[in-house]
Motif scaffolding. Structure first.
Motif, PDB file in Angstrom:
ATOM      1  N   LEU A  28       5.665  -0.812  -7.791  1.00  0.00           N
ATOM      2  CA  LEU A  28       4.396  -0.969  -6.979  1.00  0.00           C
ATOM      3  C   LEU A  28       2.741  -1.006  -8.798  1.00  0.00           C
ATOM      4  O   LEU A  28       3.310  -0.153  -8.962  1.00  0.00           O
ATOM      5  CB  LEU A  28       4.092  -0.328  -5.938  1.00  0.00           C
ATOM      6  N   ALA A  29       2.085  -1.883  -8.115  1.00  0.00           N
ATOM      7  CA  ALA A  29       1.458  -1.783  -8.814  1.00  0.00           C
ATOM      8  C   ALA A  29      -0.635  -1.935  -8.473  1.00  0.00           C
ATOM      9  O   ALA A  29      -0.356  -2.743  -6.831  1.00  0.00           O
ATOM     10  CB  ALA A  29       1.105  -3.038 -10.189  1.00  0.00           C
ATOM     11  N   PRO A  30      -0.683  -1.571  -8.553  1.00  0.00           N
ATOM     12  CA  PRO A  30      -2.457  -1.961  -8.063  1.00  0.00           C
ATOM     13  C   PRO A  30      -2.325  -3.367  -7.623  1.00  0.00           C
ATOM     14  O   PRO A  30      -1.965  -4.255  -8.095  1.00  0.00           O
ATOM     15  CB  PRO A  30      -3.267  -2.001  -8.892  1.00  0.00           C
ATOM     16  N   LEU A  31      -2.933  -3.121  -6.516  1.00  0.00           N
ATOM     17  CA  LEU A  31      -3.269  -4.995  -5.671  1.00  0.00           C
ATOM     18  C   LEU A  31      -3.878  -6.026  -7.077  1.00  0.00           C
ATOM     19  O   LEU A  31      -4.968  -4.705  -7.713  1.00  0.00           O
ATOM     20  CB  LEU A  31      -4.363  -4.483  -4.512  1.00  0.00           C
ATOM     21  N   SER A  32      -3.887  -7.309  -6.655  1.00  0.00           N
ATOM     22  CA  SER A  32      -5.352  -8.088  -6.994  1.00  0.00           C
ATOM     23  C   SER A  32      -6.609  -7.924  -6.394  1.00  0.00           C
ATOM     24  O   SER A  32      -6.499  -7.146  -5.987  1.00  0.00           O
ATOM     25  CB  SER A  32      -4.594  -9.171  -6.892  1.00  0.00           C
ATOM     26  N   ASP A  33      -7.484  -8.627  -7.716  1.00  0.00           N
ATOM     27  CA  ASP A  33      -8.568  -8.567  -7.157  1.00  0.00           C
ATOM     28  C   ASP A  33      -9.362  -9.367  -5.708  1.00  0.00           C
ATOM     29  O   ASP A  33     -10.182  -8.218  -4.735  1.00  0.00           O
ATOM     30  CB  ASP A  33      -9.823  -9.144  -8.084  1.00  0.00           C
ATOM     31  N   GLY A  34      -7.957  -9.671  -5.571  1.00  0.00           N
ATOM     32  CA  GLY A  34      -8.832 -10.858  -4.173  1.00  0.00           C
ATOM     33  C   GLY A  34      -8.164  -9.639  -3.178  1.00  0.00           C
ATOM     34  O   GLY A  34      -8.775  -9.830  -1.955  1.00  0.00           O
ATOM     35  N   VAL A  83      10.674   2.645  -3.434  1.00  0.00           N
ATOM     36  CA  VAL A  83       9.586   2.049  -3.389  1.00  0.00           C
ATOM     37  C   VAL A  83       8.487   3.073  -4.599  1.00  0.00           C
ATOM     38  O   VAL A  83       8.325   4.063  -4.208  1.00  0.00           O
ATOM     39  CB  VAL A  83       8.555   1.880  -2.288  1.00  0.00           C
ATOM     40  N   SER A  84       8.539   2.598  -5.733  1.00  0.00           N
ATOM     41  CA  SER A  84       7.769   3.454  -6.983  1.00  0.00           C
ATOM     42  C   SER A  84       6.835   3.561  -6.993  1.00  0.00           C
ATOM     43  O   SER A  84       5.771   2.282  -7.067  1.00  0.00           O
ATOM     44  CB  SER A  84       9.116   3.684  -7.816  1.00  0.00           C
ATOM     45  N   GLY A  85       5.468   3.721  -7.666  1.00  0.00           N
ATOM     46  CA  GLY A  85       4.699   3.839  -8.378  1.00  0.00           C
ATOM     47  C   GLY A  85       3.468   4.851  -8.252  1.00  0.00           C
ATOM     48  O   GLY A  85       3.707   6.232  -7.828  1.00  0.00           O
ATOM     49  N   MET A  86       1.975   4.606  -8.987  1.00  0.00           N
ATOM     50  CA  MET A  86       1.070   5.982  -9.130  1.00  0.00           C
ATOM     51  C   MET A  86       0.823   6.425  -7.841  1.00  0.00           C
ATOM     52  O   MET A  86       0.960   6.146  -6.569  1.00  0.00           O
ATOM     53  CB  MET A  86       0.197   5.244 -10.258  1.00  0.00           C
ATOM     54  N   ALA A  87       0.128   7.925  -7.860  1.00  0.00           N
ATOM     55  CA  ALA A  87      -0.667   8.320  -6.363  1.00  0.00           C
ATOM     56  C   ALA A  87      -1.335   6.812  -6.079  1.00  0.00           C
ATOM     57  O   ALA A  87      -1.774   6.682  -7.158  1.00  0.00           O
ATOM     58  CB  ALA A  87      -1.127   9.683  -6.928  1.00  0.00           C
ATOM     59  N   GLY A  88      -1.259   6.631  -4.464  1.00  0.00           N
ATOM     60  CA  GLY A  88      -2.114   6.139  -4.133  1.00  0.00           C
ATOM     61  C   GLY A  88      -2.523   4.519  -3.969  1.00  0.00           C
ATOM     62  O   GLY A  88      -3.390   3.983  -4.208  1.00  0.00           O
TER      63      GLY A  88
END
Length: 746
Positions: A195-201, A38-43
């Motif tokens: 992983l990308a940032p979350l959706s708006d919802g 599982v990879s992605g940016m900090a936070g």
């Protein structure tokens, strides 16, 4: 191994979203995949997802769950070595590894890594030291202990594949979830879940759950200000929960106007800035050249703050070749400080932009730079210079040889060449690659021009070289912004020639926008300057443009005078291209009184265009002959000329000419009662005009669309199109606007 280890941290409270990823990860691990990364940016929520899924899978792995924080990017802490991690795992399993000295893994010289592969340890993620090798017996002991178990292992916050490999079980009943900022592509056979940032919802749901505040919907400014990043959202929510008097709107305003968003995205032990700084600090202190280049590249990115970045620009700013610059950008992707949005194009997350700007300010855009390299404001000047040089190359590819190209390049080299140096040649561009370059870099050019001062006065040069691309691509909105800025800068510099060129280009924009009166005023202002400078070819062009504009405004006598003077100068200059263009404009003038004479002038222009092999002249001549036939009431004769004009446009990009030819084609098809074909061409014209923000052509296309609808008996829809057309043509000098008013009044 009944009663085995149960080391998982508590399941994360308020876990939100990621339903599809959770489902895919569970299926992968329960279905036989041994390792998932599982990879992605900090936070971004890697650890939360891993622990959430691990808790959900406990029944699938009844022999226990192991958890190790490898501290690959933990602020203030060094990553665990593989030996340290192995020792911890073996102790947790009730075994003690035999003491054995660790040694650094072999460097990137092609020698084997610790597992016998040809992968140099530590090479897959920049900024991390090479991992020490471990005694193979410790790894073997771990594999033996787990061989006949169904055990789930979570290796959290891994730095490199080399850190992970010795810890992996070999038995078919075990599974491992690894989290890392890097996708760890050197870890063979792993399933990957970026992983990308979350959706708006989902972002709004997380804010509501953690803060206990209602009324936070997907459109609230806090969502965007937190970059939809779970860590930032939790910090925002914690601040709201801690201070009930602090409203979401007030916090959003604080984040917006303070100028230091990252300062407010810290709470207790949570900090977006510290999480990002771990990767940058490791890059800066690395003994690898590519890592130090990456640190410097991030500072350059922060100094410019452009929408996207490519390798050639960064190579120029770093003072390196493109291979080395590409390696630096790839390193930033590896540590999740950049995303590769498309092949060869890179962009930071919104909060990383803030961090990069801070980095540039703190270091003067000189993080790790050596003596003689760019620093501070020089980065901006060098970017202006690179874009101006590149725009010059697009001009050479798009404009054929002739006085137009010569005049547009006049004085360009003297502004671009620095003492003792020449303009870098760069690889040659075709017309197609020049348009592609413009499409790729235009947003950056706009951002550079709007956000930064231009101490070297290069913006007018950049815009005059980019004008052929902007004009022929139909990028009128961008041309309006850049042209206005170029005129302002030229006047500030007291550069008369640059001012005259900027006025001429803005006049061309106003003409394409249907604002003939404004275009005439700008052109006449430029003409005064060209005469004062004594540049005859530019005076001729100004007279030609004046004649064209006066004809469109119905001032036919003045138009004829200007065009004949322009024709005389073209012949004095022995310039057949200019002669052909002016003959074409004279044909447009004669169309008002004698359409047959107009066709004769256009045919003379066409003959010259064919002799000199000039595609634009041939396109324009066929289009104008088509309009003359429409004036004569001969749509069948017009049709072939419009088709030929569009065929030629397919070989040579020119939005203004192509849109006029397609508009004529619609009129000819409508005149022949070929409504299906006319509707198809009108829809294509309208779609392309709206894509380019060409409101003038949008209005003309909607006018024709309304006429087609009325002919089909759909009057209400026709009136709707005409009202929209009139709004689009508001403020123009178009005669179609008067016709629209009459149609609507009737």
């Amino acid at each position: 191994m009944a009663g085995g280890p149960a080391q998982l941290p508590p399941a994360p409270a308020h876990f939100t979203g990621r339903a599809a990823t959770v489902r895919s990860l569970r299926l992968a691990l329960a279905g036989g995949s041994r390792v998932a990364v599982v990879s992605g940016m900090a936070g971004v929520g890697k650890s939360a997802l891993a622990v959430h899924v691990a808790h959900a899978l406990r029944d699938e792995f009844p022999d226990g769950q192991l958890y190790v924080n490898l501290r690959g990017a933990t602020p203030g802490m060094a990553p665990l070595t593989p030996g340290q991690a192995l020792a911890a795992l073996l102790r947790d399993l009730g075994a003690e590894p035999r003491p054995a000295p660790e040694r650094l893994a072999d460097g990137p010289d092609g020698s084997d890594g610790p597992d016998g592969s040809d992968v140099p340890d530590g090479s897959d993620v920049p900024g991390c030291p090479r991992m020490p090798e471990v005694d193979d017996s410790a790894s073997g002991l771990l594999r033996s202990l787990l061989a006949h178990t169904r055990m789930l292992m979570v290796l959290d916050d891994a730095a490199t594949a080399a850190q992970v490999r010795p810890l992996l079980p070999a038995g078919p009943g075990c599974a491992v979830i690894v989290t890392s900022r890097s996708p760890l592509t050197a870890l063979d056979g792993a399933a990957r879940f970026p992983l990308a940032p979350l959706s708006d919802g989902d972002s709004a749901a997380l804010l509501r759950a953690v803060s206990g505040r209602g009324g936070l919907d997907a459109g609230h400014p806090l969502i965007e200000l937190a970059g939809r990043l779970p860590l930032a959202l939790r910090i925002v929510a914690a601040r709201l929960a801690a201070r009930r008097a602090l409203t979401p709107d007030a916090l959003a305003e604080l984040l917006t106007v303070s100028g230091g968003r990252l300062h407010h995205l810290e709470y207790d032990d949570l900090s977006v800035r510290r999480s990002l700084a771990v990767a940058l600090d490791a890059l800066r202190t690395s003994d690898r050249e590519a890592d130090r280049d990456a640190a410097r590249a991030l500072a350059r990115i922060g100094a410019l703050d452009l929408p996207t970045y490519g390798v050639p620009l960064l190579a120029r700013l770093l003072g390196t070749d493109e291979l080395r610059a590409g390696a630096a950008l790839d390193r930033l992707v590896d540590v999740a400080l950049l995303d590769e949005t498309s092949y060869g194009r890179y962009a930071p997350h919104d909060l990383v932009r803030d961090f990069a700007r801070e980095t540039a300010t703190e270091t003067g855009a000189d993080a790790g730079a050596g003596q003689g390299e760019l620093a501070g404001a020089d980065v901006v000047e060098e970017a202006f210079r690179w874009y101006a040089e590149s725009a010059r190359r697009t001009l050479l590819a798009i404009l054929p040889e002739g006085l137009d190209r010569t005049d547009r390049l006049r004085g360009v080299e003297s502004r671009l060449v620095r003492p003792g140096r020449s303009i870098p040649a760069g690889p040659p561009l075709t017309a197609e690659s020049a348009f592609t370059w413009g499409d790729t870099e235009l947003a950056n050019v706009l951002a550079l021009a709007e956000r930064h001062d231009d101490p070297a006065g290069l913006l007018p040069v950049l815009v005059r070289c980019l004008f052929p691309y902007l004009q022929r691509r139909g990028r009128l909105t961008e041309l309006a912004v850049l042209g206005t800025l170029a005129l302002e800068r030229a006047r500030m510099q007291g550069d008369t020639a640059a001012e005259a060129q900027a006025l001429t280009d803005l006049a061309g924009l106003r003409f394409m926008s249907g604002r003939g009166s404004e275009a005439l005023a700008l052109n006449d202002e430029a003409l005064v300057l060209w005469r004062a400078l004594g540049i005859v070819s530019c005076v001729r062009r100004g007279l030609n443009n004046r004649g064209l504009l006066l004809e469109g405004l119905g001032r036919h006598t003045e138009s004829a005078e200007a065009l004949h003077r322009s024709l005389d100068l073209a012949q004095e200059l022995c310039d057949p291209l200019s002669e052909a263009i002016t003959l074409s404009h004279l044909g447009n003038l004669y169309e008002h009184t004698d359409a047959r004479a107009a066709i004769a002038h256009h045919e003379r222009s066409l003959a010259i265009g064919e002799t000199i092999g000039h595609a634009v002249v041939r396109q324009s001549a066929h289009c104008n002959i088509g309009y003359a036939h429409l004036t004569l009431g001969e749509p069948a004769a017009a049709l072939g000329h419009f088709k030929e004009s569009l065929r030629l446009h397919g070989e040579y990009e020119d939005w203004h000419g192509a849109s006029q030819a397609r508009l004529g084609l619609v009129r000819a098809l409508r005149g022949l009662s070929r409504s299906v074909d006319a509707n198809r061409e009108c829809a294509a014209l309208l779609d392309r005009a709206e894509q380019r923000g060409d409101t003038h052509m949008t209005g003309l296309a909607r006018h024709q669309r309304g006429l087609l609808l009325r002919a089909a008996g759909r009057d209400e829809e026709a009136y709707e199109q005409w009202r929209a057309a009139l709004r689009a043509l508001d403020g123009t000098d178009s005669k179609v606007a008067d016709e629209l008013r009459a149609l609507l009044a009737a």
